[in-house]
Design a protein around this motif. Structure first.
Motif, PDB file in Angstrom:
ATOM      1  N   ALA A 130       0.298  -1.546  -0.367  1.00  0.00           N
ATOM      2  CA  ALA A 130      -0.184  -0.045  -0.086  1.00  0.00           C
ATOM      3  C   ALA A 130       0.606   1.080   0.023  1.00  0.00           C
ATOM      4  N   ALA A 131       2.165   1.260   0.499  1.00  0.00           N
ATOM      5  CA  ALA A 131       2.802   2.184   0.832  1.00  0.00           C
ATOM      6  C   ALA A 131       3.209   2.497  -0.639  1.00  0.00           C
ATOM      7  N   VAL A 132       3.765   1.622  -0.994  1.00  0.00           N
ATOM      8  CA  VAL A 132       4.903   1.642  -2.213  1.00  0.00           C
ATOM      9  C   VAL A 132       4.026   2.385  -3.490  1.00  0.00           C
ATOM     10  N   GLY A 133       2.687   1.878  -3.719  1.00  0.00           N
ATOM     11  CA  GLY A 133       1.278   2.166  -4.596  1.00  0.00           C
ATOM     12  C   GLY A 133       0.872   3.283  -4.166  1.00  0.00           C
ATOM     13  N   ARG A 134       0.913   4.336  -3.165  1.00  0.00           N
ATOM     14  CA  ARG A 134       0.499   5.216  -2.645  1.00  0.00           C
ATOM     15  C   ARG A 134       2.004   6.105  -2.776  1.00  0.00           C
ATOM     16  N   GLU A 135       3.164   5.993  -2.814  1.00  0.00           N
ATOM     17  CA  GLU A 135       4.009   7.052  -3.867  1.00  0.00           C
ATOM     18  C   GLU A 135       4.474   6.680  -5.288  1.00  0.00           C
ATOM     19  N   GLN A 136       3.917   5.885  -5.675  1.00  0.00           N
ATOM     20  CA  GLN A 136       3.745   5.945  -7.201  1.00  0.00           C
ATOM     21  C   GLN A 136       2.804   6.573  -7.944  1.00  0.00           C
ATOM     22  N   ALA A 137       1.020   6.787  -6.839  1.00  0.00           N
ATOM     23  CA  ALA A 137       0.600   7.734  -6.892  1.00  0.00           C
ATOM     24  C   ALA A 137       0.504   9.150  -6.989  1.00  0.00           C
ATOM     25  N   ARG A 138       1.422   9.307  -5.593  1.00  0.00           N
ATOM     26  CA  ARG A 138       1.835  10.744  -5.522  1.00  0.00           C
ATOM     27  C   ARG A 138       2.949  11.380  -6.473  1.00  0.00           C
ATOM     28  N   GLN A 139       3.774  10.360  -6.891  1.00  0.00           N
ATOM     29  CA  GLN A 139       4.529  10.679  -8.109  1.00  0.00           C
ATOM     30  C   GLN A 139       4.092  10.732  -9.447  1.00  0.00           C
ATOM     31  N   ARG A 140       2.741   9.848  -9.892  1.00  0.00           N
ATOM     32  CA  ARG A 140       2.276  10.082 -10.901  1.00  0.00           C
ATOM     33  C   ARG A 140       1.629  11.862 -10.837  1.00  0.00           C
ATOM     34  N   VAL A 141       1.152  11.803 -10.161  1.00  0.00           N
ATOM     35  CA  VAL A 141       0.097  12.993  -9.956  1.00  0.00           C
ATOM     36  C   VAL A 141       1.241  14.201  -9.928  1.00  0.00           C
ATOM     37  N   ILE A 142       2.241  14.253  -9.453  1.00  0.00           N
ATOM     38  CA  ILE A 142       3.349  15.271  -9.121  1.00  0.00           C
ATOM     39  C   ILE A 142       3.508  15.542 -10.239  1.00  0.00           C
ATOM     40  N   GLU A 143       3.549  14.414 -11.168  1.00  0.00           N
ATOM     41  CA  GLU A 143       4.584  14.466 -12.491  1.00  0.00           C
ATOM     42  C   GLU A 143       3.469  15.150 -13.005  1.00  0.00           C
ATOM     43  N   ALA A 144       2.526  14.727 -13.701  1.00  0.00           N
ATOM     44  CA  ALA A 144       1.261  15.650 -14.457  1.00  0.00           C
ATOM     45  C   ALA A 144       1.149  16.442 -14.220  1.00  0.00           C
ATOM     46  N   ALA A 145       1.184  17.493 -12.930  1.00  0.00           N
ATOM     47  CA  ALA A 145       0.559  18.615 -12.518  1.00  0.00           C
ATOM     48  C   ALA A 145       1.806  19.484 -12.998  1.00  0.00           C
TER      49      ALA A 145
END
Length: 248
Positions: A19-34
């Motif tokens: 879950a932690a890995v998935g959360r960090e991957q989602a966070r990074q994906r959002v940052i890159e999209a922004a």
């Protein structure tokens, strides 16, 4: 602990890590999209809805990950500092420390000109200096300054030198970006850089031999010309300098 309990605990730990890995991957994906939206369409385009669509997540996920839009922008700015830090080249023993200073200054300015919206987000607010990556970048700059000082090239205090170098690069980029394209004269950047170099460094090294011994010899030679220290203080300092000079 019974075997079944250990298995359950192990499974729970694996699930938590996943879950932690998935959360960090989602966070990074959002940052890159922004960051991509910021670069292509400007700051106003970076809305939670637009970022969520670009990142392929639900809008509420952004609030869970960043708190609010300001939290997201803080994360994008930190991403910018980390990207810039990764681009820095650190030579621990440059052949020409002043050219190394120029190269570092040019790199900072070029990054800003190539990423105008991101740079404005990074440096447009004083609070951004709390960034861990920003502080790491400043440590790289301070390393350059320390090498200048050790070689006798530095004209001003190290802390003042860091502020001058950073301020001129930051001011150069933000001023350039504020100008209409037909008013952007490259001489502005060159002149600011060379003014910084002239202010911060000596034309010739004040210390002939680099290192503590050379610096000690130079300071020892200059002692009779100064009047700040008392006679006893000068004698004590001269004794210390003699020891340092002898090591060379």
């Amino acid at each position: 602990m019974p075997p079944r309990s250990r298995i359950r605990d192990g499974a729970a730990a694996v699930e938590s890590d996943t879950a932690a890995v998935g959360r960090e991957q989602a966070r990074q994906r959002v940052i890159e999209a922004a960051a991509d939206l910021l670069a292509r369409e400007g700051r106003d385009a970076v809305t939670t809805r637009a970022v969520a669509v670009a990142a392929g997540v639900q809008a509420p996920a952004i609030y869970r990950l960043f708190g609010d839009k300001d939290g997201l922008l803080e994360a994008v700015a930190e991403h910018g500092f980390a990207t810039f830090l990764a681009a820095k080249h650190v030579d621990p023993d440059p052949k020409d420390p002043i050219e190394d200073l120029r190269a570092g200054w040019d790199l900072a300015v070029e990054f800003g000109l190539a990423n105008p919206a991101l740079y404005t987000l990074m440096y447009g607010e004083p609070t951004r200096t709390a960034s861990a990556a920003f502080r790491a970048g400043m440590e790289v700059l301070k390393g350059r300054i320390r090498r200048l000082a050790a070689g006798g090239w530095l004209r001003v205090d190290e802390e003042l030198a860091a502020m001058l170098i950073h301020a001129t690069a930051r001011g150069a980029v933000l001023t350039w970006l504020s100008l209409a394209e037909d008013r952007r004269d490259p001489a502005l950047l060159t002149t600011l850089r060379e003014s910084m170099v002239t202010t911060v460094t000596n034309e010739e090294p004040a210390v002939r031999d680099a290192g503590p011994a050379g610096a000690a010899r130079t300071l020892r030679a200059m002692l009779p010309e100064q009047t700040i220290l008392s006679g006893a203080e000068q004698d004590l300092l001269r004794e210390w300098l003699d020891r340092l000079a002898a090591d060379g």
